[in-house]
Design a protein around this motif. Sequence first.
Motif, PDB file in Angstrom:
ATOM      1  N   ARG A  58      46.021  39.200  42.041  1.00 51.42           N
ATOM      2  CA  ARG A  58      45.461  38.392  43.088  1.00 51.42           C
ATOM      3  C   ARG A  58      44.107  38.175  42.997  1.00 51.42           C
ATOM      4  NH1 ARG A  58      46.060  34.736  44.927  1.00 51.42           N
ATOM      5  NH2 ARG A  58      45.520  35.168  47.004  1.00 51.42           N
ATOM      6  N   LEU A  59      43.232  39.202  42.858  1.00 51.38           N
ATOM      7  CA  LEU A  59      41.910  39.082  42.670  1.00 51.38           C
ATOM      8  C   LEU A  59      41.543  38.590  41.312  1.00 51.38           C
ATOM      9  CD1 LEU A  59      39.201  40.422  43.360  1.00 51.38           C
ATOM     10  CD2 LEU A  59      39.573  42.562  42.073  1.00 51.38           C
ATOM     11  N   GLU A  60      42.260  38.518  40.319  1.00 50.66           N
ATOM     12  CA  GLU A  60      41.849  37.759  39.136  1.00 50.66           C
ATOM     13  C   GLU A  60      42.245  36.463  39.431  1.00 50.66           C
ATOM     14  OE1 GLU A  60      44.301  39.673  35.896  1.00 50.66           O
ATOM     15  OE2 GLU A  60      42.975  41.453  35.996  1.00 50.66           O
ATOM     16  N   GLU A  61      43.348  36.055  40.060  1.00 47.74           N
ATOM     17  CA  GLU A  61      43.535  34.524  40.503  1.00 47.74           C
ATOM     18  C   GLU A  61      42.297  34.180  41.268  1.00 47.74           C
ATOM     19  OE1 GLU A  61      48.451  33.407  41.415  1.00 47.74           O
ATOM     20  OE2 GLU A  61      47.243  34.248  42.917  1.00 47.74           O
ATOM     21  N   ASN A  62      42.088  34.771  42.319  1.00 41.61           N
ATOM     22  CA  ASN A  62      40.856  34.215  43.192  1.00 41.61           C
ATOM     23  C   ASN A  62      39.439  34.242  42.423  1.00 41.61           C
ATOM     24  OD1 ASN A  62      42.419  34.191  45.444  1.00 41.61           O
ATOM     25  ND2 ASN A  62      41.505  35.945  46.633  1.00 41.61           N
ATOM     26  N   GLU A  63      39.383  35.042  41.352  1.00 40.37           N
ATOM     27  CA  GLU A  63      38.097  34.795  40.763  1.00 40.37           C
ATOM     28  C   GLU A  63      38.260  33.593  39.654  1.00 40.37           C
ATOM     29  OE1 GLU A  63      37.647  38.777  38.909  1.00 40.37           O
ATOM     30  OE2 GLU A  63      36.459  39.503  40.584  1.00 40.37           O
ATOM     31  N   SER A  64      39.285  33.438  39.187  1.00 36.69           N
ATOM     32  CA  SER A  64      39.455  32.272  38.292  1.00 36.69           C
ATOM     33  C   SER A  64      39.342  30.877  39.002  1.00 36.69           C
ATOM     34  CB  SER A  64      40.688  32.298  37.397  1.00 36.69           C
ATOM     35  OG  SER A  64      41.896  32.079  38.285  1.00 36.69           O
ATOM     36  N   SER A  95      52.060  33.418  45.175  1.00 41.45           N
ATOM     37  CA  SER A  95      51.856  33.654  43.850  1.00 41.45           C
ATOM     38  C   SER A  95      51.831  34.887  43.363  1.00 41.45           C
ATOM     39  CB  SER A  95      50.581  33.178  43.271  1.00 41.45           C
ATOM     40  OG  SER A  95      49.314  33.669  43.992  1.00 41.45           O
ATOM     41  N   GLY A  96      51.538  35.971  44.223  1.00 36.08           N
ATOM     42  CA  GLY A  96      51.866  37.372  43.898  1.00 36.08           C
ATOM     43  C   GLY A  96      53.201  37.656  43.958  1.00 36.08           C
ATOM     44  N   ASN A  97      54.058  37.138  44.651  1.00 38.59           N
ATOM     45  CA  ASN A  97      55.456  37.565  44.489  1.00 38.59           C
ATOM     46  C   ASN A  97      56.040  37.079  43.271  1.00 38.59           C
ATOM     47  OD1 ASN A  97      55.031  38.607  47.261  1.00 38.59           O
ATOM     48  ND2 ASN A  97      57.034  37.900  47.771  1.00 38.59           N
ATOM     49  N   THR A 148      39.637  49.851  46.413  1.00 39.67           N
ATOM     50  CA  THR A 148      39.123  50.536  45.005  1.00 39.67           C
ATOM     51  C   THR A 148      39.014  49.361  44.028  1.00 39.67           C
ATOM     52  OG1 THR A 148      40.080  52.693  45.631  1.00 39.67           O
ATOM     53  CG2 THR A 148      39.823  52.032  43.250  1.00 39.67           C
ATOM     54  N   ILE A 149      40.040  48.403  43.982  1.00 39.94           N
ATOM     55  CA  ILE A 149      40.087  47.283  43.118  1.00 39.94           C
ATOM     56  C   ILE A 149      39.375  46.201  43.311  1.00 39.94           C
ATOM     57  CG2 ILE A 149      41.845  45.534  42.242  1.00 39.94           C
ATOM     58  CD1 ILE A 149      44.040  47.670  42.526  1.00 39.94           C
ATOM     59  N   ALA A 150      39.138  46.015  44.595  1.00 47.29           N
ATOM     60  CA  ALA A 150      38.330  44.808  45.137  1.00 47.29           C
ATOM     61  C   ALA A 150      37.130  45.326  46.154  1.00 47.29           C
ATOM     62  CB  ALA A 150      39.023  43.658  45.706  1.00 47.29           C
ATOM     63  N   PRO A 151      36.166  46.428  45.552  1.00 51.21           N
ATOM     64  CA  PRO A 151      35.294  46.828  46.255  1.00 51.21           C
ATOM     65  C   PRO A 151      34.388  45.797  47.521  1.00 51.21           C
ATOM     66  CG  PRO A 151      34.634  47.172  44.419  1.00 51.21           C
ATOM     67  CD  PRO A 151      35.968  46.445  44.351  1.00 51.21           C
ATOM     68  N   ASN A 152      34.365  44.605  46.989  1.00 56.07           N
ATOM     69  CA  ASN A 152      33.574  43.683  47.881  1.00 56.07           C
ATOM     70  C   ASN A 152      34.201  42.668  48.587  1.00 56.07           C
ATOM     71  OD1 ASN A 152      31.134  44.604  46.289  1.00 56.07           O
ATOM     72  ND2 ASN A 152      31.828  43.372  44.298  1.00 56.07           N
ATOM     73  N   PRO A 164      41.838  34.028  50.527  1.00 56.16           N
ATOM     74  CA  PRO A 164      42.937  35.246  51.125  1.00 56.16           C
ATOM     75  C   PRO A 164      43.177  35.910  49.722  1.00 56.16           C
ATOM     76  CG  PRO A 164      43.643  33.266  52.192  1.00 56.16           C
ATOM     77  CD  PRO A 164      42.590  32.997  50.890  1.00 56.16           C
ATOM     78  N   LEU A 165      43.147  37.381  49.700  1.00 59.16           N
ATOM     79  CA  LEU A 165      43.555  38.257  48.615  1.00 59.16           C
ATOM     80  C   LEU A 165      44.895  38.754  49.048  1.00 59.16           C
ATOM     81  CD1 LEU A 165      42.657  39.705  45.789  1.00 59.16           C
ATOM     82  CD2 LEU A 165      41.640  41.472  47.175  1.00 59.16           C
TER      83      LEU A 165
END
Length: 117
Positions: free
Chosen positions: A107-113, A68-70, A28-32, A50-51
């Motif tokens: 984590r998604l925002e981290e990967n996108e940045s 980073s997520g932790n 849902t959060i990262a459909p792609n 990795p997400l």
Amino acid sequence: MNPVDVYINQFPEIVKETLQQIRQIVKTIAPNAEEIISYGMPGYKTNGKPLIYFAGYKNHIGLYATPSGNIGFKNELSQYKQGRGSVQFPLDQPIPYELIQRIVKFRLEENESKMKK
């Protein structure tokens, strides 16, 4: 059958349901996000990075959001057993799905940045 379905279906119902819930949160959060089996467990990648990963065990669910997520949710995760980049959610306690949602978004925002740099 999808390898992640095969992975999830090997577990007892309570574990299976929890893994499916987490999988749905990620989708849902990262459909792609690319869904893979890596390190013997379901994982997701965005922008080739990795997400998040998750795994089922007899007494807990492992969530692997990288260090980073932790770190980003250190206080909220403090009540759970942790390793470097991992956390264990006991199956005899309520699973913190809302917290998992926020970790996946983080984590998604981290990967996108990282992709924009």
